[in-house]
Design a protein around this motif. Structure first.
Motif, short mmCIF file in Angstrom:
data_model
loop_
_atom_site.label_atom_id
_atom_site.label_comp_id
_atom_site.label_asym_id
_atom_site.label_seq_id
_atom_site.Cartn_x
_atom_site.Cartn_y
_atom_site.Cartn_z
N ALA A 353 0.81 -1.22 0.00
CA ALA A 353 0.00 0.00 0.00
C ALA A 353 0.84 1.27 0.00
O ALA A 353 0.51 2.24 -0.68
N ALA A 354 1.93 1.28 0.77
CA ALA A 354 2.68 2.53 0.98
C ALA A 354 3.79 2.76 -0.04
O ALA A 354 4.24 3.89 -0.20
N ASP A 355 4.25 1.71 -0.70
CA ASP A 355 5.25 1.90 -1.76
C ASP A 355 4.50 2.34 -3.00
O ASP A 355 4.03 1.52 -3.80
N ILE A 356 4.39 3.64 -3.20
CA ILE A 356 3.53 4.17 -4.26
C ILE A 356 4.14 3.98 -5.65
O ILE A 356 3.51 4.33 -6.65
N ARG A 357 5.33 3.39 -5.72
CA ARG A 357 5.91 3.06 -7.04
C ARG A 357 5.39 1.71 -7.54
O ARG A 357 5.57 1.36 -8.69
N ARG A 358 4.79 0.95 -6.65
CA ARG A 358 4.30 -0.38 -7.03
C ARG A 358 2.92 -0.31 -7.67
O ARG A 358 2.13 0.60 -7.40
N ASP A 359 2.64 -1.32 -8.47
CA ASP A 359 1.31 -1.44 -9.07
C ASP A 359 0.26 -1.83 -8.04
O ASP A 359 -0.94 -1.74 -8.31
N THR A 360 0.73 -2.27 -6.86
CA THR A 360 -0.20 -2.70 -5.82
C THR A 360 -0.72 -1.54 -4.99
O THR A 360 -1.64 -1.72 -4.20
N ASN A 371 8.79 12.94 -6.42
CA ASN A 371 9.05 13.54 -5.11
C ASN A 371 7.99 13.16 -4.07
O ASN A 371 8.10 13.54 -2.91
N TRP A 372 6.96 12.42 -4.48
CA TRP A 372 5.99 11.91 -3.51
C TRP A 372 6.62 10.80 -2.68
O TRP A 372 7.39 9.98 -3.18
N GLN A 373 6.28 10.77 -1.42
CA GLN A 373 6.81 9.74 -0.52
C GLN A 373 5.77 9.42 0.54
O GLN A 373 5.12 10.32 1.08
N ALA A 374 5.63 8.15 0.85
CA ALA A 374 4.70 7.73 1.90
C ALA A 374 5.46 6.99 3.00
O ALA A 374 6.56 6.47 2.78
N ALA A 375 4.87 6.95 4.17
CA ALA A 375 5.40 6.17 5.29
C ALA A 375 4.22 5.59 6.05
O ALA A 375 3.16 6.22 6.16
N LEU A 376 4.40 4.39 6.58
CA LEU A 376 3.33 3.69 7.28
C LEU A 376 3.90 2.87 8.42
O LEU A 376 4.89 2.16 8.24
N ALA A 653 -3.62 -0.96 14.79
CA ALA A 653 -3.58 0.50 14.66
C ALA A 653 -2.51 0.86 13.64
O ALA A 653 -1.49 0.19 13.54
N ALA A 654 -2.77 1.93 12.89
CA ALA A 654 -1.80 2.33 11.86
C ALA A 654 -1.84 3.83 11.65
O ALA A 654 -2.87 4.48 11.81
N PHE A 688 -4.39 -0.68 3.34
CA PHE A 688 -3.55 -1.44 4.26
C PHE A 688 -4.39 -2.11 5.34
O PHE A 688 -4.22 -3.31 5.62
N MET A 689 -5.28 -1.37 5.98
CA MET A 689 -6.06 -1.93 7.07
C MET A 689 -6.92 -3.09 6.60
O MET A 689 -7.04 -4.11 7.30
N GLU A 690 -7.49 -2.97 5.42
CA GLU A 690 -8.33 -4.05 4.91
C GLU A 690 -7.50 -5.28 4.56
O GLU A 690 -7.88 -6.41 4.88
#
Length: 788
Positions: A353-360, A371-376, A653-654, A688-690
């Motif tokens: 879910a958080a690796d926004i470079r992936r097709d998933t 320049n977008w970046q996520a963290a979880l 929790a996330a 992610f939660m689902e």
């Protein structure tokens, strides 16, 4: 494959290949030969203190051999990473299959099972050459080779040869042949950074020497012969790597031919020693399945997202009594088995879910600008175990989810971000703890002055403003203001409670650090909230703390959500379950909880209000609660730099942050700046939660929230408030901070709800944040003014 007898080498215990028990006469003759050889070497080299060598001989039990430390997921079986300057995994001799045992004897010491640990003819040749002035020479047995490695004997000198012989002699007297061969196979280098036969089997063939492994995964005789050929020269000659490449067939054509030639030599030895019949040898084929050279082989996991988990694991252990004060490489080279709290199923869902470079990744964030970046970060309620951690795609790069201490005690990480409206969960928790009902109404006009906090129409900052009208305005219940993120209401709530109570609630729930604006400093300063007096800490922050304008980490925020999910019972977030050395556990997690003081009524009201945030609703039947948050960019009324989504079920929790690595506004690939908590971080959190709760295979009916009890009989409002949260902005100064000039004030808005922020600086050029851990763009003090 049966082991055939060694010709005339009769067995003393019925086991083929066992050493013949020497007679008394033969034993005396051996000692005489050794004495003569030693005397000759001593005389030739001018050394007379032979007792020095005997007294200072290290035995195998004295050795502290570097051994790879392996890090596992929570199941204790799935490997996450292998650490160490030397890639070594020790396997007891009795647990090895016969392939390497036979091949190494055929390659290095065909008299191993008969000799007394020393090649007498080789020692005498070296002694005679020494006495007569000839070249230094001498063959070494397996026992001598082990002695050389064990005692770290280097160079080609007579004294080294002497000490090697004496150590070998003592080893052979003290240990069985099986033990010595086990020492050797677990110690000798095989090249590519692999020390010991198990590391070599994994590095070169992806197999194991363990005899209890499935047959298809065990090292074969032909493969073992390839490995044992490399012992003669494990690495290429650095002075002539092309001409003297050694025996690694993947290095170049010369090395491959060397390997084939020595493989044939070993095969002949296997026949002579009775390990193979002539027919078996003739049908044996040289294996072409050697893996390409990969210098990171055996050190897996460090370049993946889980490499950041390893950093936190090592940091955590270095703070414990068992490992505090140990050398920097003690954990990495200690041969430990470290079992983490990370659940592989949850980690997979986090990365998907958080690796926004992936097709998933969710469609809303997939394939967006670089320049977008996520963290979880995901935490288990009640235990504090970090079940999933994604701070970035590169385990050796920046960590956007948290921070840790490196081997030198320096703080590393990139994980603090202003939480915006997502921080209001702590205001709300402090309110219900103080018996302020979520149905209590607040005056919520579009604009409101707060003279006590210096927010008036005549002040440089101006009043607090709400630009978008919620259906409840101007008279809103606290729960309505929560869902609509009305900053006027929450600023008033924070002023009513006092900043100390809000900060204390956040700290006790799980926020260990908060970043404050410091006069004269271009970067925010990390303030440790743990164990500090709330009133003293509050002096470093202003009322704006209640609307999320001071940075916190994704990990801390996740721990705070886990505390609420556990009904107000806080557990310390951590990454390590247990550590073992051999069969002994040397460290185990200590699970304990502290109570926030929220009674069941307060907990139910908190859950009830946060469940009404539309972005927190899951579609898989789980009860869930949460809050969005947004941090605005500069003067723009529509551009955001940081978005958040935090929340929980009773089982998980996330916390999710989505922002940019360079401090620039979030802009979609289509050129839109309309990115908010509900539309940016929200989809990542929900997916992610689902997926994580589905992977854990838990029954959602066992994790339902309770029914709230309210101190009054006010009916529940039926109006549906807006789902987009207003943006909050850069931190205002504490009471001791100077007010900025009007020219530095920048209004910030989430759609039509405005608060001001100051100009942002540039981000740090490196994730090394020591000593203050200020990872985000520099922030000047600000106060808000009226709408533009």
């Amino acid at each position: 494959m049966p082991v055939l007898p060694h010709g005339d080498n009769d067995s003393v215990d019925g086991r083929p290949g066992a050493r013949v028990a020497p007679t008394g006469r033969k034993r005396r003759r051996n000692r005489v030969l050794i004495f003569l050889a030693v005397f000759a070497l001593l005389a030739g080299s001018g050394l007379v203190a032979g007792g020095y060598y005997v007294d200072s001989v290290p035995t195998p039990t004295d050795l502290k051999l570097p051994e790879s430390t392996t890090v596992y997921y929570a199941d204790g079986r799935t490997k996450m990473a292998t650490l160490g300057t030397e890639n070594r995994t020790i396997v007891p001799y009795g647990e090895m299959n016969d392939s390497a045992k036979q091949a190494i004897v055929a390659a290095e010491d065909r008299t191993f099972w008969k000799n007394r640990g020393i090649d007498f003819s080789g020692v005498l040749r070296a002694a005679w050459s020494n006495v007569t002035g000839g070249q230094r020479q001498g063959a070494s047995t397996i026992t001598q080779q082990y002695a050389r490695v064990a005692a770290d004997l280097k160079g080609v000198t007579y004294s080294r040869k002497l000490r090697e012989a004496v150590i070998a002699w003592k080893l052979d007297d003290k240990y069985s042949k099986d033990e010595i061969l086990g020492f050797y196979l677990n110690t000798v280098p095989f090249g590519r950074g692999a020390y010991g036969i198990e590391a070599a089997a994994q590095t070169y063939f992806g197999k194991t020497v363990r005899r209890d492994a499935p047959a298809a995964q065990q090292l074969t005789v032909a493969e073992a012969m390839v490995l044992c050929a490399m012992v003669k020269q494990p690495e290429a000659d650095p002075n002539d790597p092309e001409g003297q490449p050694g025996y690694d067939p993947a290095r170049n054509a010369t090395a491959k031919q060397n390997s084939i030639d020595r493989w044939n030599y070993i095969r002949d030895g296997m026949v002579k020693l009775g390990y193979l019949t002539a027919d078996q040898a003739a049908n044996l084929a040289y294996p072409d399945s050697v893996k390409p050279i990969d210098r990171n082989a055996g050190r897996s996991g460090l370049d993946r997202p889980t490499g950041l988990v390893v950093n936190h694991v090592l940091s955590e252990l270095r703070q414990t009594e068992q490992f505090r004060g140990k050398p920097a490489d003690y954990l990495r080279d200690g041969g430990f088995k470290i079992v983490t709290t990370i659940d592989k199923r949850v980690q997979d869902a986090a990365e998907a879910a958080a690796d926004i470079r992936r097709d998933t990744a969710p469609e809303a964030v997939r394939g967006q600008p670089k320049n977008w970046q996520a963290a979880l970060v995901a935490v288990e309620p009640g235990t504090g175990r970090v079940l999933g951690y994604y701070g970035g795609n590169n385990g050796s790069g920046a960590d956007y989810a948290g921070w840790y201490y490196d081997e030198n005690g320096e703080a590393r990480g990139f994980g603090q971000h202003p939480p915006g409206s997502s921080f209001k969960v702590y205001d709300l928790a402090a309110a219900v703890k103080d018996k302020i009902s979520v149905k209590q109404h607040f005056d919520s006009p579009d604009t409101k002055e707060f003279p006590e906090s210096g927010r008036t129409k005549d002040s440089p900052a101006g009043p607090i403003r709400n630009a978008e009208r919620a259906p409840c305005q101007p008279d809103c219940a606290l729960w309505e203001a929560t869902v609509a993120s009305l900053n006027v209401t929450y600023f008033e709530l924070t002023e009513k409670l006092g900043t100390a109570k809000v900060i204390d609630m956040a700290s006790r729930a799980g926020v260990d650090s908060m970043w404050a604006v410091e006069k004269g400093s271009p970067q925010p300063k990390r303030v440790d909230l743990r164990g500090k007096d709330p009133d003293e800490v509050a002096r470093q922050f202003s009322t704006e703390v209640g609307i999320g304008q001071y940075g916190i980490t994704v990990q801390d925020h996740a721990n705070g959500m886990a505390t609420f999910a556990a009904g107000g019972k806080r557990a310390e977030s951590h990454f390590v379950r247990w550590v073992a050395k051999g069969e002994d556990r040397v460290y185990e997690e200590a699970l304990k909880q502290t109570d926030l003081g929220l009674d069941s009524e307060a907990v139910d009201q908190l859950d009830w209000a946060l469940r009404r945030v539309k972005a927190a609703k899951l579609d898989n039947g789980w009860d869930s609660a949460g809050k969005t948050g947004t941090w605005q960019a500069g003067q723009s009324t529509t551009q955001n730099v940081h978005t958040w989504m935090v929340g929980y079920t009773r089982a998980l929790a996330a916390s999710v942050w989505l922002g940019t690595v360079d401090g620039k506004p979030l802009r979609t690939k289509d050129g839109s700046y309309q990115v908010f908590g509900a539309t940016g971080a929200g989809p990542i959190w929900r997916q992610f939660m689902e997926q994580a709760t589905a992977a854990l295979k838990l029954d959602p009916d066992k994790y339902r929230f309770g029914d709230p009890r309210f101190p009054d009989d006010a009916p529940e409002p039926t109006a549906t408030p807006p789902t987009a949260e207003p943006t909050t902005a850069a931190p205002s100064p504490s009471s001791s901070s100077p007010s900025p000039s009007p020219s530095t004030v920048r209004p910030t808005c989430d759609r039509r709800i405005c608060i001001t922020t100051s100009p942002t600086g540039r981000p740090l050029p490196t994730p090394d944040l020591s000593p203050t851990l200020s990872p985000t763009p520099s922030l000047s003090p600000s106060r808000s003014r009226g709408p533009k």
